[in-house]
Design an enzyme around this catalytic site. Structure first.
Site, PDB file in Angstrom:
ATOM      1  N   HIS A  18       2.696   0.858  -3.337  1.00  0.00           N
ATOM      2  CA  HIS A  18       2.336   0.794  -4.722  1.00  0.00           C
ATOM      3  C   HIS A  18       3.300  -0.085  -5.498  1.00  0.00           C
ATOM      4  O   HIS A  18       2.985  -0.949  -6.353  1.00  0.00           O
ATOM      5  CB  HIS A  18       2.629   1.905  -5.384  1.00  0.00           C
ATOM      6  CG  HIS A  18       1.432   3.073  -5.006  1.00  0.00           C
ATOM      7  ND1 HIS A  18       1.820   4.344  -4.684  1.00  0.00           N
ATOM      8  CD2 HIS A  18       0.108   2.919  -5.022  1.00  0.00           C
ATOM      9  CE1 HIS A  18       0.805   4.958  -4.328  1.00  0.00           C
ATOM     10  NE2 HIS A  18      -0.535   4.458  -4.567  1.00  0.00           N
ATOM     11  N   LYS A  42      -8.750  15.994  -7.673  1.00  0.00           N
ATOM     12  CA  LYS A  42      -8.065  15.600  -6.433  1.00  0.00           C
ATOM     13  C   LYS A  42      -6.912  16.572  -6.360  1.00  0.00           C
ATOM     14  O   LYS A  42      -6.331  16.423  -5.003  1.00  0.00           O
ATOM     15  CB  LYS A  42      -7.669  14.305  -6.680  1.00  0.00           C
ATOM     16  CG  LYS A  42      -8.464  13.026  -6.117  1.00  0.00           C
ATOM     17  CD  LYS A  42      -7.644  11.750  -5.795  1.00  0.00           C
ATOM     18  CE  LYS A  42      -8.367  10.786  -4.935  1.00  0.00           C
ATOM     19  NZ  LYS A  42      -7.423   9.557  -4.951  1.00  0.00           N
ATOM     20  N   ARG A  91      -5.386  -2.580   1.338  1.00  0.00           N
ATOM     21  CA  ARG A  91      -4.646  -2.427   2.553  1.00  0.00           C
ATOM     22  C   ARG A  91      -5.724  -2.936   3.650  1.00  0.00           C
ATOM     23  O   ARG A  91      -5.881  -4.261   3.988  1.00  0.00           O
ATOM     24  CB  ARG A  91      -4.211  -1.025   2.869  1.00  0.00           C
ATOM     25  CG  ARG A  91      -2.924  -0.760   2.147  1.00  0.00           C
ATOM     26  CD  ARG A  91      -2.787   0.830   2.213  1.00  0.00           C
ATOM     27  NE  ARG A  91      -4.114   1.315   1.318  1.00  0.00           N
ATOM     28  CZ  ARG A  91      -3.872   2.644   0.727  1.00  0.00           C
ATOM     29  NH1 ARG A  91      -2.835   3.300   1.153  1.00  0.00           N
ATOM     30  NH2 ARG A  91      -5.003   3.058  -0.286  1.00  0.00           N
ATOM     31  N   SER A 129      -0.081   7.543   0.004  1.00  0.00           N
ATOM     32  CA  SER A 129       0.676   8.846  -0.563  1.00  0.00           C
ATOM     33  C   SER A 129       0.076   9.874   0.350  1.00  0.00           C
ATOM     34  O   SER A 129       1.264  10.688   0.811  1.00  0.00           O
ATOM     35  CB  SER A 129      -0.139   8.839  -1.816  1.00  0.00           C
ATOM     36  OG  SER A 129       0.328   7.844  -2.580  1.00  0.00           O
TER      37      SER A 129
HETATM   38  P1  ADP Z   1      -3.769   6.051  -2.344  1.00  0.00           P
HETATM   39  O1  ADP Z   1      -4.445   5.221  -1.895  1.00  0.00           O
HETATM   40  O2  ADP Z   1      -2.275   6.012  -1.443  1.00  0.00           O
HETATM   41  O3  ADP Z   1      -3.823   7.514  -2.868  1.00  0.00           O
HETATM   42  P2  ADP Z   1      -3.682   5.350  -5.076  1.00  0.00           P
HETATM   43  O4  ADP Z   1      -4.744   6.134  -5.514  1.00  0.00           O
HETATM   44  O5  ADP Z   1      -2.738   5.848  -5.967  1.00  0.00           O
HETATM   45  O6  ADP Z   1      -3.302   5.380  -3.743  1.00  0.00           O
HETATM   46  O7  ADP Z   1      -3.968   3.903  -5.070  1.00  0.00           O
HETATM   47  C1  ADP Z   1      -3.623   3.245  -6.104  1.00  0.00           C
HETATM   48  C2  ADP Z   1      -3.759   1.594  -5.824  1.00  0.00           C
HETATM   49  O8  ADP Z   1      -2.603   1.270  -4.822  1.00  0.00           O
HETATM   50  C3  ADP Z   1      -4.961   1.154  -4.997  1.00  0.00           C
HETATM   51  O9  ADP Z   1      -5.328  -0.232  -5.442  1.00  0.00           O
HETATM   52  C4  ADP Z   1      -4.568   1.151  -3.540  1.00  0.00           C
HETATM   53  O10 ADP Z   1      -5.130   0.071  -2.750  1.00  0.00           O
HETATM   54  C5  ADP Z   1      -3.167   0.700  -3.907  1.00  0.00           C
HETATM   55  N1  ADP Z   1      -2.134   0.783  -2.555  1.00  0.00           N
HETATM   56  C6  ADP Z   1      -1.945   1.885  -2.107  1.00  0.00           C
HETATM   57  N2  ADP Z   1      -1.028   2.208  -1.214  1.00  0.00           N
HETATM   58  C7  ADP Z   1      -0.625   0.616  -0.953  1.00  0.00           C
HETATM   59  C8  ADP Z   1      -0.015  -0.045  -0.117  1.00  0.00           C
HETATM   60  N3  ADP Z   1       0.704   0.467   1.076  1.00  0.00           N
HETATM   61  N4  ADP Z   1       0.098  -1.418   0.001  1.00  0.00           N
HETATM   62  C9  ADP Z   1      -0.787  -2.038  -1.008  1.00  0.00           C
HETATM   63  N5  ADP Z   1      -1.490  -1.269  -1.941  1.00  0.00           N
HETATM   64  C10 ADP Z   1      -1.452  -0.110  -1.856  1.00  0.00           C
END
Ligand code: ADP
Length: 164
Positions: A18, A42, A91, A129
């Site tokens: 992130h 969630k 990803r 996460s």
């Molecule tokens: P997660 O999918 O880990 O639960 P979130 O819902 O908080 O994460 O995702 C928020 C944004 O961050 C999304 O656009 C997701 O694709 C991006 N994101 C999450 N992890 C990564 C990563 N390792 N590299 C790039 N972008 C990421």
């Protein structure tokens, strides 16, 4: 004129994946608003307040980044903060389908708002996460995968001692 972009997510908790997207967005655009989604359905491990604090701590070195929470539709949040650009990280192929769906639905509801995607850094392509939570929960080490303070916060949540 483009003033700021929105980087949304649940950030439960923030990872270096992130943070990499936020840092790159902060280099490309005048301002970044990190939007932390409340989303109680969630059942997040960290409260909204805790997630916001962990992000604030991780982005302290970036002076054009602010952190705000939201619930409900992302497009309403973007409009509220005066942004017409959503920046998200991608990803693997697995992210593509859901992101594609969300981007098209948002476009239908708010044609003036654009969504753009940045490819993850190679070393974070396997990082999420939920993976980080699982690793710490079972006693593994997530150094280099999360910003400072996040591993300690996770250990505390799972009742593990700081250096275990
Ligand atoms: P997660 O999918 O880990 O639960 P979130 O819902 O908080 O994460 O995702 C928020 C944004 O961050 C999304 O656009 C997701 O694709 C991006 N994101 C999450 N992890 C990564 C990563 N390792 N590299 C790039 N972008 C990421």
């Amino acid at each position: 004129m483009l003033l700021k972009v929105v980087c949304p997510g649940s950030f439960d908790p923030i990872t270096n994946g992130h943070l990499d997207i936020i840092e790159r967005a902060a280099q490309l655009f005048p301002g970044v608003v990190v939007g932390v989604l409340e989303n109680p359905s969630k059942k997040p491990l960290f409260s909204l307040q805790e997630r916001v604090e962990l992000i604030q701590n991780a982005v302290r070195h970036l002076n054009n980044v602010e952190v705000e929470c939201f619930s409900g539709l992302l497009i309403d949040f973007a409009r509220r903060v005066g942004s017409n650009l959503i920046v998200k990280g991608l990803r693997a192929i697995s992210d593509f389908e859901i992101e594609f769906q969300m981007a098209l639905n948002n476009k239908r509801m708010a044609p003036e708002i654009e969504t753009i995607f940045m490819m993850t850094k190679n070393e974070y392509s396997f990082l999420s996460s939920s993976m980080v939570k699982e690793i710490v929960h079972f006693g593994g080490d997530v150094r280099g995968l999360v910003p400072e303070g996040v591993e300690t916060a996770l250990r505390k949540k799972y009742g593990l001692s700081a250096g275990e």
